[in-house]
Design an enzyme around this catalytic site. Structure first.
Site, PDB file in Angstrom:
ATOM      1  N   GLU A 493      16.552 -24.462  29.225  1.00  0.00           N
ATOM      2  CA  GLU A 493      16.243 -23.131  29.857  1.00  0.00           C
ATOM      3  C   GLU A 493      17.139 -23.803  31.250  1.00  0.00           C
ATOM      4  OE1 GLU A 493      12.561 -23.317  29.963  1.00  0.00           O
ATOM      5  OE2 GLU A 493      12.854 -23.589  27.148  1.00  0.00           O
ATOM      6  N   GLU A 524      11.197 -23.369  23.168  1.00  0.00           N
ATOM      7  CA  GLU A 524      10.468 -24.812  23.117  1.00  0.00           C
ATOM      8  C   GLU A 524      11.245 -25.084  21.755  1.00  0.00           C
ATOM      9  OE1 GLU A 524       9.756 -23.517  27.448  1.00  0.00           O
ATOM     10  OE2 GLU A 524       9.228 -22.559  25.078  1.00  0.00           O
ATOM     11  N   GLN A 546      12.500 -27.287  30.017  1.00  0.00           N
ATOM     12  CA  GLN A 546      12.096 -27.974  31.680  1.00  0.00           C
ATOM     13  C   GLN A 546      11.123 -28.398  32.306  1.00  0.00           C
ATOM     14  OE1 GLN A 546      12.290 -23.849  33.750  1.00  0.00           O
ATOM     15  NE2 GLN A 546      13.777 -24.376  33.895  1.00  0.00           N
ATOM     16  N   ASP A 549       4.873 -29.580  30.756  1.00  0.00           N
ATOM     17  CA  ASP A 549       3.843 -28.841  30.258  1.00  0.00           C
ATOM     18  C   ASP A 549       4.099 -28.037  29.201  1.00  0.00           C
ATOM     19  OD1 ASP A 549       1.804 -28.410  32.832  1.00  0.00           O
ATOM     20  OD2 ASP A 549       3.477 -28.630  33.364  1.00  0.00           O
ATOM     21  N   TYR A 550       5.731 -26.922  29.076  1.00  0.00           N
ATOM     22  CA  TYR A 550       6.325 -26.783  28.164  1.00  0.00           C
ATOM     23  C   TYR A 550       6.303 -27.580  26.566  1.00  0.00           C
ATOM     24  CZ  TYR A 550       7.255 -23.839  31.459  1.00  0.00           C
ATOM     25  OH  TYR A 550       7.124 -22.718  33.156  1.00  0.00           O
ATOM     26  N   HIS A 591       1.329 -25.492  35.874  1.00  0.00           N
ATOM     27  CA  HIS A 591       2.503 -27.436  36.153  1.00  0.00           C
ATOM     28  C   HIS A 591       2.015 -28.369  36.969  1.00  0.00           C
ATOM     29  CE1 HIS A 591       5.598 -24.379  35.105  1.00  0.00           C
ATOM     30  NE2 HIS A 591       5.913 -23.287  36.537  1.00  0.00           N
TER      31      HIS A 591
END
Length: 802
Positions: A493, A524, A546, A549-550, A591
């Site tokens: 991303e 993801e 990115q 957390d993702y 985040h």
């Protein structure tokens, strides 16, 4: 009509021969399923999940499957594997029995249950075979639909090989990108999110992929009306049908019992995917499942009488048989003879596979029994030992655990006797020889693993000062790597056009092109799958997530697929994918996560690297691209604008993996941390030094592997105190670090006070700087924690603060 590769029409005799051969494969596969279920029910096999009812579409698919193609499939594809010559009757049963010898059970050496298929991409030493000259299957996994993200990458690799020039050793992996990635999935599993994510990504990317949906109307006992809108996956995917001027899918539908139409449909799918590089979905409907979902239940419990009657009438092999008789390919008597031959061959193959599995274990049983009888003669516990031996001897088909378990129980009876040494030695030898059959190859054991790469320090001009933004160091190092490795590519991303959100790839897309530095959608799971598939086909992908957390969106794919790949194939497949992300010390609930404990415990088999600055991170990328193992690199988000010295040897310096670094020497306490938190640790240590507390600071650099030289315990031997500082939740990564130091390194023996941890609070940080201060370890927290630990042993010099 069936056609040859040259597209010339076969003679009727050739056509007849090919059809009868297909029928033989189908009946052989069916007999394997039927007999396989009996082996489970009689206890010889643990569990069975079979491909009965799906034989004909798999035969049709196999006809269009060429050298260089890859399968990413479903655990019911045994007929397909037999049709392409990659699964024999004996191998089928060896898988059912869990044979731990790869020569007999090449799919996983007993590490996966039967029905999970693979071809070998690697030689025994871990070097690549020529994948362009063989038919390939990526290693199956059980989690439903989890084969789909990998499928995307396998298909995308053909696009890369077709459109990107200069790739090293490309002919070993591709014939100019003319391969297809073939995916298979059950209709119920199309309800999973990763299926739809893969469909969307493939439509966007326009890659040569053919997805077959085996539709028998059920997901275990749950009917399609509870699974799929309109009860039809092809109906609800109509919006993906490509039209003139648009991207999308070609969607084909065919009945699973119509042999001739199946072959024509798959030939059409192949032509579209192979020549035009477009994805195709083949919805194969009206399939059956004659024995139900698996050996653990009966489908008569949940299917109506009408449905069961229909399934018998429209069983695909029965329909093929009727069709052959109707067009005079064969008489009923000829087909009966084929059925009888198949039944006989399967029975014989089953017996051979069982003997090859059980005979070595029986020999081990005899060996131990002989030993026990011998030591019993001089033992005070002769009666008990012979009782154990009698129980073992009466086990007709023993398991290894029953043999070893008996020996270990007998050993307890010989603690103070002469026979102890011999039994103890036997147990040690047996365990050493057997344990590796179940525990090897979590990581690469080739000469290209991470430990084979020699560290190289960054070089600097004599008067270089720290005046370069960290982002420029990572950027310039990537520039060197993309030049050095034409097979390397990065995607994620915002990775392409803007050069990632922190400008670590600034200008790279313009320089190297959109296929090597690529923007990806917000997806993801399939970003990771895309990377796995590319790596399986010899490319060196860097998949960018990115923010840390993702990564949770993709943790299942990382955990179940990538992390287990070397292990579940006994080192016969590898996917040296590099996952790049950034995190730590972020602000706000969404985040700020540092779920390191979750990550390191979920992805054993993938290295987890936690650099504290961009030079260290760049060195990790340089190391990994020389090795053949997957890794996750977590860059410090607050490091891109911090100043560092600019190295002279971009692309060449290499950060060692599994080696800790001592940042500050001290004598009073050992402080262990990693990543962004180290700056706070250093700040606190400086303040503590002003009042006479001397801290030693160690950067672990990598969590998996962890301190392979056991250097931290050497520090504790000097300081006798330990504090682990981490911004994960209590009991997260800090608990793992403590276990490694105290238990694995025997650090407990040097401690004069209890080892402690300082972590974040159990909740996510509230938004803003104050949220960070009151939620995660601050320099003040670190100062006071260390002060309290020192105060405990020297309260006169360091009285309580509170």
């Amino acid at each position: 009509m069936i056609k040859e590769k040259t597209n010339t029409t076969l003679t009727f005799e050739d056509f007849k021969t090919e059809v009868l051969n297909d029928y033989k494969i189908a009946t052989t596969s069916r007999e394997c399923s039927l007999l396989g279920r009996k082996e489970v029910l009689t206890g010889k096999a643990k569990f069975g999940i079979f491909g009965d009812g799906k034989e004909l579409p798999q035969l049709a698919m196999a006809k269009s499957f060429k050298e260089g193609d890859f399968r990413s499939g479903y655990y019911r594809d045994q007929t397909f594997m037999m049709a392409i010559g990659k699964l024999t009757i004996k191998q089928f049963f060896a898988g059912l029995y869990g044979h731990t010898d790869l020569d007999y059970e090449p799919m996983s050496a007993g590490r996966q249950m039967g029905g999970h298929f693979v071809t070998h991409s690697l030689n025994e030493d871990g070097s690549w075979k020529n994948l362009a000259e063989q038919k390939n299957s990526s290693s199956d996994i059980s989690p439903t639909a989890a084969q789909m993200p990998r499928l995307l990458g396998l298909a995308y690799a053909s696009k890369i090989y077709r459109q990107v020039s200069g790739i090293t050793n490309a002919p070993n992996f591709s014939n100019e990108g003319n391969e297809i990635a073939w995916g298979t999935i059950g209709n119920a599993s199309t309800s999973e999110g990763v299926f739809f994510e893969t469909i969307n990504a493939a439509g966007v990317l326009q890659v040569p992929m053919v997805i077959s949906v085996w539709d028998d109307e059920y997901g275990i006992s749950v009917h399609a009306k509870h699974q799929t809108t309109k009860e039809s996956i092809s109906e609800i995917l109509k919006g993906y049908q490509r039209e003139e001027g648009t991207n999308g899918f070609e969607i084909l539908k065919v009945k699973g019992w119509d042999y001739a139409d199946l072959i024509a449909t798959y030939q059409k799918a192949e032509d579209l995917a192979r020549t035009e590089h477009v994805p195709v979905l083949v919805h194969v409907s009206q399939l059956t499942q004659p024995q139900g979902h698996s050996s653990s239940g009966s489908h008569e419990r949940y299917k109506s009488a009408e449905r069961l009657t229909w399934e018998k009438d429209f069983d695909c092999i029965r329909q093929m048989r009727l069709w052959m008789i109707a067009i005079n390919i064969a008489s009923p008597e000829e087909l009966d003879e084929i059925d009888a031959i198949a039944k006989k061959e399967v029975l014989e193959g089953k017996k051979e596979a069982w003997n090859e599995f059980i005979n070595p274990i029986l020999n081990e049983q005899k060996e131990l029994l002989s030993l026990l009888e011998r030591v019993a003669e001089t033992s005070q516990n002769k009666t008990k030992i012979l009782q154990y031996a009698a129980v073992l001897k009466n086990i007709k088909d023993p398991l290894k655990k029953e043999i070893l378990g008996t020996a270990r129980k007998v050993l307890r009876l010989l603690i103070n006797e002469s026979g102890k040494a011999e039994v103890s030695k036997w147990i040690q030898n047996y365990t050493e020889g057997t344990q590796k059959k179940f525990s090897s190859h979590l990581h690469s054991e080739s000469n290209s693993n991470i430990y084979s790469v020699q560290p190289i320090a960054p070089k600097y001009n004599e008067n270089t000062i720290a005046d370069t933004d960290g982002r420029m160091i990572i950027r310039d190092n990537f520039d060197a790597l993309f030049t050095k490795y034409p097979e390397a590519l990065v995607f994620g991303e915002d990775a392409g056009n803007i050069g990632d959100v922190n400008q670590g790839l600034e200008g790279m897309q313009e320089k190297y092109g959109e296929l090597r530095v690529t923007d990806a959608g917000i997806r993801e799971a399939t970003i990771i799958g895309q990377g796995i598939g590319l790596a399986l086909r010899g490319l060196r992908p860097i998949a960018e997530i990115q923010y840390l957390d993702y990564l949770l969106y993709a943790i299942q794919i990382l955990s179940d697929d990538l992390a287990t790949l070397q292990y579940r194939t006994l080192g016969r497949q590898k996917a040296p994918l590099i996952i790049r992300t950034r995190g730590h010390r972020l602000e706000g609930i969404w985040h700020s996560g540092s779920p390191m404990g979750m990550i390191i415990n979920a992805i054993r088999g993938i290295h987890v690297l936690v650099p504290r600055n961009m030079t260290q991170a760049a060195g990790f990328y340089n190391t990994l691209l020389e090795a053949d193992e997957p890794a996750l690199v977590i860059e410090c988000l607050n490091g891109y604008r911090l100043k560092e010295k600019a190295p002279l040897n971009y692309g060449e310096f290499k950060t060692p993996i599994g080696i800790v670094e001592t940042l500050r020497e001290g004598k009073d306490i050992t402080l262990v941390s990693y990543g962004s938190t180290l700056k706070l640790v250093e700040q606190a240590a400086n303040e503590l030094a002003e009042i006479g507390i001397d801290c030693e600071i160690i950067d672990v650099q990598s969590l998996l592997p962890f301190d392979i030289n056991k250097d931290i315990v050497k520090s504790i031997a000097k300081t006798n105190r330990l504090l682990v500082i981490d911004e994960d939740v209590p009991g997260g990564a800090s608990a793992y670090i403590l276990q490694q130091i105290v238990e694995e390194q025997d650090g407990y023996s040097y401690l004069d006070s209890k080892p402690q941890t300082l972590t974040s609070k159990a909740h996510r940080p509230a938004y803003g700087t104050d949220g960070d201060y009151f939620s995660k370890p601050s320099a003040d927290d670190i100062f006071e924690k260390i002060y309290a630990m020192i105060s405990e042993v020297n309260p006169s010099q360091f009285p309580d603060l509170y």
